[in-house]
Write a protein that holds these residues in place. Structure first.
Motif, PDB file in Angstrom:
ATOM      1  N   ASP A  75     125.936 113.435   3.541  1.00 26.50           N
ATOM      2  CA  ASP A  75     126.344 112.066   3.299  1.00 26.50           C
ATOM      3  C   ASP A  75     127.263 111.979   2.074  1.00 26.50           C
ATOM      4  O   ASP A  75     128.334 111.373   2.112  1.00 26.50           O
ATOM      5  CB  ASP A  75     125.073 111.234   3.071  1.00 26.50           C
ATOM      6  N   TRP A  76     126.842 112.611   1.022  1.00 29.09           N
ATOM      7  CA  TRP A  76     127.562 112.593  -0.259  1.00 29.09           C
ATOM      8  C   TRP A  76     129.000 113.117  -0.096  1.00 29.09           C
ATOM      9  O   TRP A  76     129.959 112.533  -0.584  1.00 29.09           O
ATOM     10  CB  TRP A  76     126.782 113.446  -1.274  1.00 29.09           C
ATOM     11  N   PHE A  77     129.132 114.244   0.621  1.00 24.26           N
ATOM     12  CA  PHE A  77     130.433 114.894   0.762  1.00 24.26           C
ATOM     13  C   PHE A  77     131.103 114.619   2.107  1.00 24.26           C
ATOM     14  O   PHE A  77     132.121 115.242   2.417  1.00 24.26           O
ATOM     15  CB  PHE A  77     130.282 116.414   0.552  1.00 24.26           C
ATOM     16  N   ASP A  78     130.506 113.714   2.879  1.00 24.78           N
ATOM     17  CA  ASP A  78     131.082 113.304   4.168  1.00 24.78           C
ATOM     18  C   ASP A  78     131.366 114.496   5.075  1.00 24.78           C
ATOM     19  O   ASP A  78     132.459 114.629   5.621  1.00 24.78           O
ATOM     20  CB  ASP A  78     132.368 112.499   3.929  1.00 24.78           C
ATOM     21  N   GLY A 115     131.111 110.194  -1.583  1.00 26.02           N
ATOM     22  CA  GLY A 115     130.458 108.892  -1.574  1.00 26.02           C
ATOM     23  C   GLY A 115     129.443 108.717  -2.691  1.00 26.02           C
ATOM     24  O   GLY A 115     129.299 109.560  -3.579  1.00 26.02           O
ATOM     25  N   ILE A 116     128.781 107.571  -2.637  1.00 24.70           N
ATOM     26  CA  ILE A 116     127.630 107.273  -3.495  1.00 24.70           C
ATOM     27  C   ILE A 116     126.521 106.879  -2.526  1.00 24.70           C
ATOM     28  O   ILE A 116     126.424 105.715  -2.127  1.00 24.70           O
ATOM     29  CB  ILE A 116     127.940 106.133  -4.480  1.00 24.70           C
ATOM     30  N   PRO A 117     125.730 107.859  -2.093  1.00 29.13           N
ATOM     31  CA  PRO A 117     124.786 107.591  -1.006  1.00 29.13           C
ATOM     32  C   PRO A 117     123.822 106.435  -1.286  1.00 29.13           C
ATOM     33  O   PRO A 117     123.423 105.735  -0.358  1.00 29.13           O
ATOM     34  CB  PRO A 117     124.031 108.912  -0.866  1.00 29.13           C
ATOM     35  N   ASP A 118     123.443 106.239  -2.513  1.00 24.33           N
ATOM     36  CA  ASP A 118     122.506 105.154  -2.821  1.00 24.33           C
ATOM     37  C   ASP A 118     123.248 103.828  -2.934  1.00 24.33           C
ATOM     38  O   ASP A 118     124.106 103.649  -3.807  1.00 24.33           O
ATOM     39  CB  ASP A 118     121.791 105.462  -4.135  1.00 24.33           C
ATOM     40  N   TYR A 166     122.328 100.769  -3.799  1.00 21.50           N
ATOM     41  CA  TYR A 166     122.119 100.001  -5.034  1.00 21.50           C
ATOM     42  C   TYR A 166     122.965 100.570  -6.174  1.00 21.50           C
ATOM     43  O   TYR A 166     123.646  99.835  -6.891  1.00 21.50           O
ATOM     44  CB  TYR A 166     120.633 100.023  -5.398  1.00 21.50           C
ATOM     45  N   GLU A 167     122.935 101.882  -6.290  1.00 22.29           N
ATOM     46  CA  GLU A 167     123.752 102.521  -7.329  1.00 22.29           C
ATOM     47  C   GLU A 167     125.241 102.238  -7.098  1.00 22.29           C
ATOM     48  O   GLU A 167     125.978 101.955  -8.056  1.00 22.29           O
ATOM     49  CB  GLU A 167     123.504 104.035  -7.326  1.00 22.29           C
ATOM     50  N   ALA A 168     125.663 102.298  -5.845  1.00 16.69           N
ATOM     51  CA  ALA A 168     127.080 102.066  -5.530  1.00 16.69           C
ATOM     52  C   ALA A 168     127.514 100.662  -5.957  1.00 16.69           C
ATOM     53  O   ALA A 168     128.582 100.472  -6.539  1.00 16.69           O
ATOM     54  CB  ALA A 168     127.323 102.271  -4.040  1.00 16.69           C
ATOM     55  N   ILE A 169     126.649  99.674  -5.666  1.00 21.34           N
ATOM     56  CA  ILE A 169     126.990  98.296  -6.032  1.00 21.34           C
ATOM     57  C   ILE A 169     127.022  98.136  -7.547  1.00 21.34           C
ATOM     58  O   ILE A 169     127.959  97.560  -8.113  1.00 21.34           O
ATOM     59  CB  ILE A 169     125.996  97.299  -5.396  1.00 21.34           C
ATOM     60  N   CYS A 170     126.005  98.645  -8.212  1.00 17.66           N
ATOM     61  CA  CYS A 170     125.966  98.529  -9.680  1.00 17.66           C
ATOM     62  C   CYS A 170     127.169  99.211 -10.317  1.00 17.66           C
ATOM     63  O   CYS A 170     127.777  98.682 -11.253  1.00 17.66           O
ATOM     64  CB  CYS A 170     124.679  99.144 -10.226  1.00 17.66           C
ATOM     65  N   LEU A 219     131.266  99.536   0.913  1.00 14.96           N
ATOM     66  CA  LEU A 219     131.194  99.975   2.317  1.00 14.96           C
ATOM     67  C   LEU A 219     131.830 101.347   2.482  1.00 14.96           C
ATOM     68  O   LEU A 219     131.363 102.183   3.252  1.00 14.96           O
ATOM     69  CB  LEU A 219     131.889  98.959   3.227  1.00 14.96           C
ATOM     70  N   MET A 220     132.896 101.577   1.731  1.00 15.20           N
ATOM     71  CA  MET A 220     133.595 102.855   1.795  1.00 15.20           C
ATOM     72  C   MET A 220     132.780 103.977   1.172  1.00 15.20           C
ATOM     73  O   MET A 220     132.669 105.073   1.727  1.00 15.20           O
ATOM     74  CB  MET A 220     134.923 102.691   1.038  1.00 15.20           C
ATOM     75  N   LYS A 221     132.162 103.705   0.034  1.00 17.28           N
ATOM     76  CA  LYS A 221     131.498 104.759  -0.728  1.00 17.28           C
ATOM     77  C   LYS A 221     130.049 104.978  -0.327  1.00 17.28           C
ATOM     78  O   LYS A 221     129.474 106.013  -0.625  1.00 17.28           O
ATOM     79  CB  LYS A 221     131.549 104.430  -2.229  1.00 17.28           C
ATOM     80  N   SER A 222     129.444 104.010   0.305  1.00 21.49           N
ATOM     81  CA  SER A 222     128.013 104.131   0.561  1.00 21.49           C
ATOM     82  C   SER A 222     127.612 103.942   2.018  1.00 21.49           C
ATOM     83  O   SER A 222     126.530 104.358   2.404  1.00 21.49           O
ATOM     84  CB  SER A 222     127.251 103.116  -0.302  1.00 21.49           C
ATOM     85  N   MET A 223     128.470 103.306   2.820  1.00 17.44           N
ATOM     86  CA  MET A 223     128.072 103.016   4.198  1.00 17.44           C
ATOM     87  C   MET A 223     128.895 103.786   5.226  1.00 17.44           C
ATOM     88  O   MET A 223     128.747 103.554   6.429  1.00 17.44           O
ATOM     89  CB  MET A 223     128.194 101.509   4.469  1.00 17.44           C
ATOM     90  N   GLY A 224     129.792 104.644   4.764  1.00 17.38           N
ATOM     91  CA  GLY A 224     130.585 105.429   5.705  1.00 17.38           C
ATOM     92  C   GLY A 224     131.555 104.616   6.535  1.00 17.38           C
ATOM     93  O   GLY A 224     131.979 105.060   7.601  1.00 17.38           O
ATOM     94  N   GLU A 225     131.919 103.431   6.051  1.00 14.32           N
ATOM     95  CA  GLU A 225     132.906 102.619   6.766  1.00 14.32           C
ATOM     96  C   GLU A 225     134.293 103.201   6.521  1.00 14.32           C
ATOM     97  O   GLU A 225     134.673 103.441   5.374  1.00 14.32           O
ATOM     98  CB  GLU A 225     132.867 101.168   6.263  1.00 14.32           C
ATOM     99  N   MET A 226     135.019 103.424   7.591  1.00 15.30           N
ATOM    100  CA  MET A 226     136.284 104.145   7.457  1.00 15.30           C
ATOM    101  C   MET A 226     137.508 103.237   7.387  1.00 15.30           C
ATOM    102  O   MET A 226     138.618 103.701   7.203  1.00 15.30           O
ATOM    103  CB  MET A 226     136.441 105.117   8.640  1.00 15.30           C
TER     104      MET A 226
END
Length: 298
Positions: A85-88, A120-123, A125-129, A239-246
């Motif tokens: 997830d982290w490294f896609d 990415g930032i898999p977490d 909550y962390e991504a939003i913060c 969405l880009m960094k944590s949800m895999g939205e392309m």
DNA sequence: AGCCAGGATCATC
DNA sequence: GATGATCATGGC
């Protein structure tokens, strides 16, 4: 005494661990992982205790190590999923490269960043913060603010000669003192955002599962933007960094604007229309183009 | 010294 | 639905 358990992930096509490390280790004051001698290491929390994750390349595989008091099979499955997830890693980026290759201006990105995956930032909550912290301040300063927050409210663990931290939990930050946060260089606005978002997560009103329930990107964006402090930039970033939205574009992003100005003859601040114009050739891969444009600034 | 940072909100027109 | 002020501080 800790166990150390290893597993491997095969190196996918068009993946460069070296590029991943180059992105992870851009010279900022990162506090949530270490990059050294080709190894990424990071503190992880599990229900039954902490562990140190180490990732490095060994011939044709990624070697994954988990050091923890008692490592279960489930732990290892979780860690593999986290790294992917982290490294896609579970993505075929050939279509993106096909689009890049035929682009009149940006085709050189293929060789410039060959194998660079969207880190990415898999977490969530962390991504939003992290996105909130980074709003409207330079990245060097943002990393310092994150470090001070993590050192104050995160979990600290010494392994060997290193001090590792995890990102604070929403439960913890929901009750953080505003005065302390001000001393950590948060603006009053951002303190409000941070505490509101922490409460929402602590109450279970936001999660990856909740976002996944919206099948359209637009639905996810709208859901995120209902939260105070999350605007169009943050929602797309998350969405880009944590949800895999392309298909995300960080509209209004200073770095994106700078990169776009470098390659295209747009005025000083490209408006959303201009940005859309450039990204329309990369339908379905906007997030990757966004990421590569950022990388071009390094 | 002064402008800009991987923005968002609120007021006002 | 567009602008403008405001937030806050460090980097360069």
């Amino acid at each position: 005494m800790d166990q150390i358990v290893s597993t491997t992930i095969p190196i996918p096509d068009k993946f460069s661990f070296k590029e991943t490390l180059a992105f992870l280790d851009r010279g900022f004051d990162e506090c949530l992982y270490f990059v050294s001698e080709g190894i990424v290491s990071k503190l992880l929390t599990f229900p039954d205790g902490d562990g140190i994750l180490r990732v490095f390349q060994k011939e044709n595989v990624l070697q994954i190590e988990l050091q923890k008091e008692q490592v279960s099979d489930g732990d290892m499955e979780g860690v593999k999923a986290l790294v992917s997830d982290w490294f896609d890693l579970n993505r075929n980026i050939t279509p993106f490269y096909n689009l890049l290759t035929k682009h009149p201006i940006l085709s050189h990105f293929v060789k410039d960043f060959y194998g660079s995956r969207l880190v990415g930032i898999p977490d969530l909550y962390e991504a939003i913060c992290w996105a909130i912290i980074g709003q409207q301040i330079n990245l060097a300063f943002a990393y310092k603010v994150k470090r001070s927050l993590v050192e104050e409210y995160g979990e600290r663990k010494v392994f060997g000669d290193r001090v590792y931290y995890t990102f604070p939990t929403p439960e913890r930050l929901a009750q953080a003192s505003r005065k302390k946060l001000r001393a950590l260089k948060f603006s009053r606005q951002k303190i409000d955002y941070l505490i509101i978002i922490s409460r929402i997560f602590a109450n279970g009103e936001m999660s990856k599962a909740i976002l996944r329930a919206f099948d359209s990107k637009k639905g996810k964006l709208t859901k995120l933007m209902e939260i105070k402090g999350i605007g169009i930039w943050t929602a797309n970033y998350v969405l880009m960094k944590s949800m895999g939205e392309m298909s995300c574009i960080t509209y209004g992003d200073a770095g994106l604007n700078k990169a776009v100005n470098r390659f295209f003859d747009t005025g000083s601040k490209p408006d959303n229309g201009k940005i859309d114009d450039i990204f329309k050739n990369f339908a379905g891969w906007e997030s990757y183009l966004n990421f590569y444009l950022w990388r071009s600034l390094e």
